[in-house]
Design a protein around this motif. Structure first.
Motif, PDB file in Angstrom:
ATOM      1  N   LEU A   9     -54.968   5.868 -48.035  1.00 54.16           N
ATOM      2  CA  LEU A   9     -55.365   5.713 -46.631  1.00 54.16           C
ATOM      3  C   LEU A   9     -56.490   4.701 -46.464  1.00 54.16           C
ATOM      4  CD1 LEU A   9     -55.198   9.391 -45.359  1.00 54.16           C
ATOM      5  CD2 LEU A   9     -53.658   7.513 -44.811  1.00 54.16           C
ATOM      6  N   VAL A  10     -57.463   4.742 -47.356  1.00 58.67           N
ATOM      7  CA  VAL A  10     -58.574   3.790 -47.276  1.00 58.67           C
ATOM      8  C   VAL A  10     -58.061   2.379 -47.518  1.00 58.67           C
ATOM      9  CG1 VAL A  10     -60.703   3.060 -48.419  1.00 58.67           C
ATOM     10  CG2 VAL A  10     -60.351   5.450 -47.879  1.00 58.67           C
ATOM     11  N   GLY A  11     -57.208   2.214 -48.490  1.00 57.22           N
ATOM     12  CA  GLY A  11     -56.638   0.895 -48.765  1.00 57.22           C
ATOM     13  C   GLY A  11     -55.837   0.355 -47.595  1.00 57.22           C
ATOM     14  N   MET A  12     -55.073   1.228 -46.960  1.00 54.37           N
ATOM     15  CA  MET A  12     -54.296   0.792 -45.800  1.00 54.37           C
ATOM     16  C   MET A  12     -55.207   0.415 -44.638  1.00 54.37           C
ATOM     17  SD  MET A  12     -51.131   3.478 -45.982  1.00 54.37           S
ATOM     18  CE  MET A  12     -50.495   3.038 -44.388  1.00 54.37           C
ATOM     19  N   ALA A  13     -56.273   1.194 -44.410  1.00 54.17           N
ATOM     20  CA  ALA A  13     -57.208   0.862 -43.333  1.00 54.17           C
ATOM     21  C   ALA A  13     -57.881  -0.486 -43.584  1.00 54.17           C
ATOM     22  CB  ALA A  13     -58.260   1.965 -43.195  1.00 54.17           C
ATOM     23  N   LEU A  14     -58.284  -0.722 -44.826  1.00 57.83           N
ATOM     24  CA  LEU A  14     -58.911  -2.005 -45.151  1.00 57.83           C
ATOM     25  C   LEU A  14     -57.920  -3.154 -45.026  1.00 57.83           C
ATOM     26  CD1 LEU A  14     -61.107  -0.967 -48.200  1.00 57.83           C
ATOM     27  CD2 LEU A  14     -61.893  -1.607 -45.919  1.00 57.83           C
ATOM     28  N   ALA A  15     -56.679  -2.923 -45.414  1.00 52.58           N
ATOM     29  CA  ALA A  15     -55.659  -3.975 -45.296  1.00 52.58           C
ATOM     30  C   ALA A  15     -55.404  -4.327 -43.830  1.00 52.58           C
ATOM     31  CB  ALA A  15     -54.368  -3.526 -45.969  1.00 52.58           C
ATOM     32  N   PHE A  16     -55.296  -3.317 -42.979  1.00 56.54           N
ATOM     33  CA  PHE A  16     -55.097  -3.584 -41.552  1.00 56.54           C
ATOM     34  C   PHE A  16     -56.297  -4.321 -40.962  1.00 56.54           C
ATOM     35  CE2 PHE A  16     -51.823  -0.166 -41.530  1.00 56.54           C
ATOM     36  CZ  PHE A  16     -50.794  -0.924 -40.970  1.00 56.54           C
ATOM     37  N   ALA A  17     -57.491  -3.921 -41.338  1.00 55.64           N
ATOM     38  CA  ALA A  17     -58.686  -4.591 -40.823  1.00 55.64           C
ATOM     39  C   ALA A  17     -58.715  -6.045 -41.260  1.00 55.64           C
ATOM     40  CB  ALA A  17     -59.942  -3.872 -41.295  1.00 55.64           C
ATOM     41  N   ALA A  18     -58.379  -6.304 -42.514  1.00 55.61           N
ATOM     42  CA  ALA A  18     -58.379  -7.684 -43.008  1.00 55.61           C
ATOM     43  C   ALA A  18     -57.289  -8.508 -42.342  1.00 55.61           C
ATOM     44  CB  ALA A  18     -58.203  -7.689 -44.525  1.00 55.61           C
ATOM     45  N   TRP A  19     -56.128  -7.911 -42.157  1.00 52.10           N
ATOM     46  CA  TRP A  19     -54.989  -8.649 -41.586  1.00 52.10           C
ATOM     47  C   TRP A  19     -55.246  -9.008 -40.126  1.00 52.10           C
ATOM     48  CZ3 TRP A  19     -50.842 -10.942 -43.538  1.00 52.10           C
ATOM     49  CH2 TRP A  19     -49.839 -11.342 -42.666  1.00 52.10           C
ATOM     50  N   ALA A  31     -67.930  -1.100 -45.113  1.00 48.10           N
ATOM     51  CA  ALA A  31     -69.304  -0.594 -45.037  1.00 48.10           C
ATOM     52  C   ALA A  31     -69.378   0.720 -44.266  1.00 48.10           C
ATOM     53  CB  ALA A  31     -70.214  -1.640 -44.388  1.00 48.10           C
ATOM     54  N   LEU A  32     -68.730   0.787 -43.117  1.00 48.83           N
ATOM     55  CA  LEU A  32     -68.756   2.016 -42.324  1.00 48.83           C
ATOM     56  C   LEU A  32     -68.022   3.149 -43.037  1.00 48.83           C
ATOM     57  CD1 LEU A  32     -68.239   0.628 -38.713  1.00 48.83           C
ATOM     58  CD2 LEU A  32     -70.355   1.401 -39.793  1.00 48.83           C
ATOM     59  N   GLY A  33     -66.965   2.817 -43.745  1.00 49.77           N
ATOM     60  CA  GLY A  33     -66.270   3.832 -44.536  1.00 49.77           C
ATOM     61  C   GLY A  33     -67.158   4.387 -45.632  1.00 49.77           C
ATOM     62  N   GLY A  34     -67.912   3.521 -46.292  1.00 52.65           N
ATOM     63  CA  GLY A  34     -68.828   3.971 -47.338  1.00 52.65           C
ATOM     64  C   GLY A  34     -69.935   4.849 -46.793  1.00 52.65           C
ATOM     65  N   ILE A  35     -70.466   4.490 -45.644  1.00 54.91           N
ATOM     66  CA  ILE A  35     -71.508   5.292 -45.013  1.00 54.91           C
ATOM     67  C   ILE A  35     -70.948   6.656 -44.609  1.00 54.91           C
ATOM     68  CG2 ILE A  35     -72.974   5.487 -42.964  1.00 54.91           C
ATOM     69  CD1 ILE A  35     -73.285   2.397 -43.146  1.00 54.91           C
ATOM     70  N   GLY A  36     -69.765   6.653 -44.012  1.00 54.42           N
ATOM     71  CA  GLY A  36     -69.135   7.911 -43.624  1.00 54.42           C
ATOM     72  C   GLY A  36     -68.844   8.797 -44.818  1.00 54.42           C
ATOM     73  N   PHE A  37     -68.402   8.184 -45.905  1.00 52.82           N
ATOM     74  CA  PHE A  37     -68.135   8.946 -47.128  1.00 52.82           C
ATOM     75  C   PHE A  37     -69.414   9.575 -47.659  1.00 52.82           C
ATOM     76  CE2 PHE A  37     -68.099   9.052 -51.774  1.00 52.82           C
ATOM     77  CZ  PHE A  37     -67.060   9.946 -51.984  1.00 52.82           C
ATOM     78  N   ALA A  38     -70.497   8.808 -47.684  1.00 50.85           N
ATOM     79  CA  ALA A  38     -71.769   9.324 -48.207  1.00 50.85           C
ATOM     80  C   ALA A  38     -72.288  10.475 -47.354  1.00 50.85           C
ATOM     81  CB  ALA A  38     -72.801   8.201 -48.270  1.00 50.85           C
TER      82      ALA A  38
END
Length: 64
Positions: A9-19, A31-38
């Motif tokens: 899911l994280v990979g797909m979200a990053l791929a969509f954001a990049a695309w 960055a926001l995903g990392g903060i949310g994870f922490a």
């Protein structure tokens, strides 16, 4: 949810954001995903709201 599913899911979200948003959107989502994870990990380990707020305020004070 297992680690493999979460990684997918994280990979797909990053791929969509990049695309759709380019490299800047990719970095923002990462960055926001990392903060949310922490924050989620800290809350799962028993940290309460006021304690988390004190830590985040300390980080904000260092950046000033």
């Amino acid at each position: 949810m297992g680690g493999g599913q979460l990684g997918l899911l994280v990979g797909m979200a990053l791929a969509f954001a990049a695309w759709f948003g380019g490299f800047g959107a990719f970095l923002l989502v990462a960055a926001l995903g990392g903060i949310g994870f922490a924050i989620g990990r800290a809350l799962d380990q028993g940290m309460d709201g006021p304690e988390l707020r004190r830590i985040l305020d300390g980080i904000a004070d260092r950046r000033r």
